[in-house]
Structure formats: C-alpha cells, structure tokens
Motif scaffolding. Structure first.
Motif, PDB file in Angstrom:
ATOM      1  N   ILE A   1     -95.961 -91.142 -55.914  1.00 39.25           N
ATOM      2  CA  ILE A   1     -95.821 -90.261 -57.659  1.00 39.25           C
ATOM      3  C   ILE A   1     -94.308 -90.084 -57.506  1.00 39.25           C
ATOM      4  O   ILE A   1     -93.935 -89.690 -58.916  1.00 39.25           O
ATOM      5  CB  ILE A   1     -95.586 -88.367 -57.015  1.00 39.25           C
ATOM      6  N   ALA A   2     -93.121 -90.470 -56.580  1.00 39.52           N
ATOM      7  CA  ALA A   2     -91.708 -90.442 -56.929  1.00 39.52           C
ATOM      8  C   ALA A   2     -91.592 -92.234 -57.654  1.00 39.52           C
ATOM      9  O   ALA A   2     -90.135 -92.135 -58.133  1.00 39.52           O
ATOM     10  CB  ALA A   2     -91.038 -90.938 -55.534  1.00 39.52           C
ATOM     11  N   ARG A   3     -92.462 -92.740 -57.128  1.00 32.70           N
ATOM     12  CA  ARG A   3     -92.501 -94.196 -57.578  1.00 32.70           C
ATOM     13  C   ARG A   3     -92.572 -94.249 -59.264  1.00 32.70           C
ATOM     14  O   ARG A   3     -92.104 -94.751 -60.379  1.00 32.70           O
ATOM     15  CB  ARG A   3     -93.648 -95.124 -57.472  1.00 32.70           C
ATOM     16  N   PHE A   4     -93.859 -93.431 -59.332  1.00 31.96           N
ATOM     17  CA  PHE A   4     -94.388 -92.823 -60.903  1.00 31.96           C
ATOM     18  C   PHE A   4     -93.057 -92.466 -62.018  1.00 31.96           C
ATOM     19  O   PHE A   4     -92.888 -92.318 -63.434  1.00 31.96           O
ATOM     20  CB  PHE A   4     -95.945 -92.423 -60.878  1.00 31.96           C
ATOM     21  N   ASP A   5     -92.452 -91.596 -61.474  1.00 31.94           N
ATOM     22  CA  ASP A   5     -91.722 -90.221 -62.130  1.00 31.94           C
ATOM     23  C   ASP A   5     -90.872 -91.394 -62.314  1.00 31.94           C
ATOM     24  O   ASP A   5     -89.323 -91.646 -62.998  1.00 31.94           O
ATOM     25  CB  ASP A   5     -90.974 -89.824 -60.374  1.00 31.94           C
ATOM     26  N   LEU A   6     -90.281 -92.619 -61.856  1.00 32.41           N
ATOM     27  CA  LEU A   6     -88.748 -93.459 -62.097  1.00 32.41           C
ATOM     28  C   LEU A   6     -89.372 -94.361 -62.875  1.00 32.41           C
ATOM     29  O   LEU A   6     -89.446 -95.575 -63.388  1.00 32.41           O
ATOM     30  CB  LEU A   6     -88.606 -93.625 -60.810  1.00 32.41           C
TER      31      LEU A   6
END
Length: 213
Positions: A189-194
């Motif tokens: 999810i952190a990757r998707f946010d970026l």
C-alpha cells in the motif's frame, strides 16, 4: 480513494482490503466465488465486461492481485502439462490485461488514476532460479505488461507499476516464508501511494527496493 482490488478473498488481497478500508478508502474487493461481496473471475472475459459496465464512477486505483500458482512442485520431466500453461496465463496475464482494458473508462474519470499489478520477483529474468516455469513465465509477462502499459497510458497520466509482495506466509508462500501478510500488505500500500506519472513503469519490492527486470 476509490479502489478496485481483485483476488481479495484471502491472503495478501484480504489483508490489503482490510488495511485500505481501515484508513478510509472505498474498496470494491472482488473474488471468484463472490465471498468478498463482489464476484469477478478474471479468467472470464464476459464476466469482466459485465463487471466493468457496472462501474459508473471514477476509479482512482486498480489493484490486480488475483493470481494462481498451479505448477508448484512440478518437475521438468513429465510435469507442466499444457492445460496448466493455459489456465495460469488466463489469470496471471490475460486476466490482468482484460481487467485493465475494461476498466480504463473508470480510470480515466479519476483525477489521479493508477494501476498496480501484483507480480513476483520470480518474473525477473536477472533473478532466474529454474523450476516453476509456468508461474515464472506468467509473472515475467505481467511485469512486461506493466512496463508497456506505463508507456501507453503515460499520455493519459495513468501511472502503472509492478510489485513483488515478498515471500509471505500464505497458502502459496508457506509457513516458512519471511514475512506475514500484514507486513506485505502495509508495504504494498505504501508503494501504491507513491505511484505517480513521474514514478511509473516501476518494478518494486514491497519494501521499496527496485527489482531488476
């Protein structure tokens, strides 16, 4: 965000759905059996088309997580039957493409649309390890698809990334895997946010490390 997440009935998909909803995102979580509340078999083109037609609002993030690993434990001599190739690619590659293709109108209605394809480092040619030929080939194709879609959809400002969830303690990964589903989902999810048009076409690990193609 308005999110559609495929393959959300168990493991990483179920955990991502829970974490996204907990932070306030609106998630349509799909599964082949409909146990998540939304039925979608990504190996069925007609079902994909019907599902997409029912999506009238904007779609901010499409997470293509549905996948199969049907050749686990097979040996080169006598294994890897032809039907396994067809069934695996129908989900891991064709299903990903057709889902994205069908939902493009919904993505185009978003102000900041993005597509995340959950692939695997087993699809990295530079990290080839032998065995699991069908799964590896399908995930390599999924990564290639992400790269090419990033180029094709760049002018529409739709960002696309491919991601490795890590070696996760799921039915697929086994009990000896490195991380639990909560850690994997949180990292993804952190990757998707970026993921943005300025950071598109990536192939990344759940912890942000770049994976070679």
């Amino acid at each position: 965000m308005e999110i559609i997440l495929t393959g959300a009935n168990r493991g990483i998909g179920a955990e991502m759905s829970a974490q996204l909803r907990a932070r306030g995102d609106q998630v349509v979580a799909t599964s082949r059996d409909g146990s998540t509340g939304a039925t979608l078999d990504v190996s069925d083109p007609e079902q994909i088309a019907r599902f997409a037609q029912a999506q009238s609002g904007p779609l901010d993030l499409l997470i293509c997580n549905a996948g199969v690993y049907l050749d686990k434990g097979h040996v080169l001599q006598g294994g890897y039957e032809s039907q396994l190739w067809a069934d695996t690619f129908a989900v891991n590659v064709t299903g990903v493409f057709l889902t994205i293709q069908a939902l493009l109108p919904a993505l185009e209605r978003s102000a900041a649309p993005k597509i995340a394809i959950v692939a695997s480092q087993m699809g990295s040619s530079e990290r080839a390890g032998g065995n699991a030929f069908i799964y590896r080939a399908s995930k390599a194709a999924a990564v290639n698809l992400a790269r090419n879609l990033a180029i094709e959809l760049g002018p529409k400002n739709i960002a696309v990334g491919a991601y490795h969830p890590g070696w996760v303690q799921t039915d697929m990964g086994g009990k000896e895997a490195d991380i639990d589903v909560a850690t994997s989902a949180r990292g993804l999810i952190a990757r998707f946010d970026l993921l943005t048009p300025n950071h598109t076409g990536v192939f990344e690990n759940y912890d942000g490390a770049t994976i070679p193609f």
